[in-house]
Design a protein around this motif. Structure first.
Motif: not given
Length: 148
Positions: A74-93
């Protein structure tokens, strides 16, 4: 109060434009392909698992995983959080939900990804989640793995 529950949802006719419209910050564009390119690649690939990342009812990011249970790597090919929503813990969750999904798959005891090893890139984020470099480099990107 806004609902910030993080969920991974299928990309459908109803949300595809919102997913395409999500963007990283201008200084992050060399770290991840635009979502429209990822969706085109997923359409052409037979083993891609794509999900919109939602905070409540708002799309805030995108993930694409290589999901081939015949060759369980299993390979995480792409991952992104929109610039308006970064640094809110969404990526880790969102990453925790991706890890939970991989654990349900045949042979899902680890997940791979790669990152551009440049200042301002996602290396620190992935390492904070426990990813370790494998020593392999593909197309200038460092491969990392997390044992689940």
């Amino acid at each position: 109060m806004t609902d910030n529950t993080i969920t991974l949802r299928e990309v459908t006719d109803e949300n595809v434009q919102a997913v395409i419209d999500l963007q990283v910050a201008p200084d992050q564009t060399n770290f991840v392909a635009p979502n429209v390119k990822s969706l085109a690649q997923a359409f052409a690939a037979t083993k891609a698992w794509v999900r919109a990342i939602y905070a409540g009812d708002e799309p805030v990011g995108f993930a694409m995983l290589s999901d081939d249970d015949e060759k369980p790597r299993y390979y995480l090919w792409r991952f992104m959080i929109d610039h308006r929503h970064q640094h809110q813990g969404y990526g880790k969750r969102a990453m925790a939900l991706i890890h939970d999904y991989v654990r349900t798959r045949p042979g899902g005891d680890r997940i791979y990804l790669s990152y551009v090893p440049e200042p301002g890139g996602p290396e620190g984020f992935y390492k904070s989640l426990g990813y370790e470099d494998t020593g392999r480099v593909h197309g200038g990107e460092v491969e990392a793995v997390l044992e689940l």
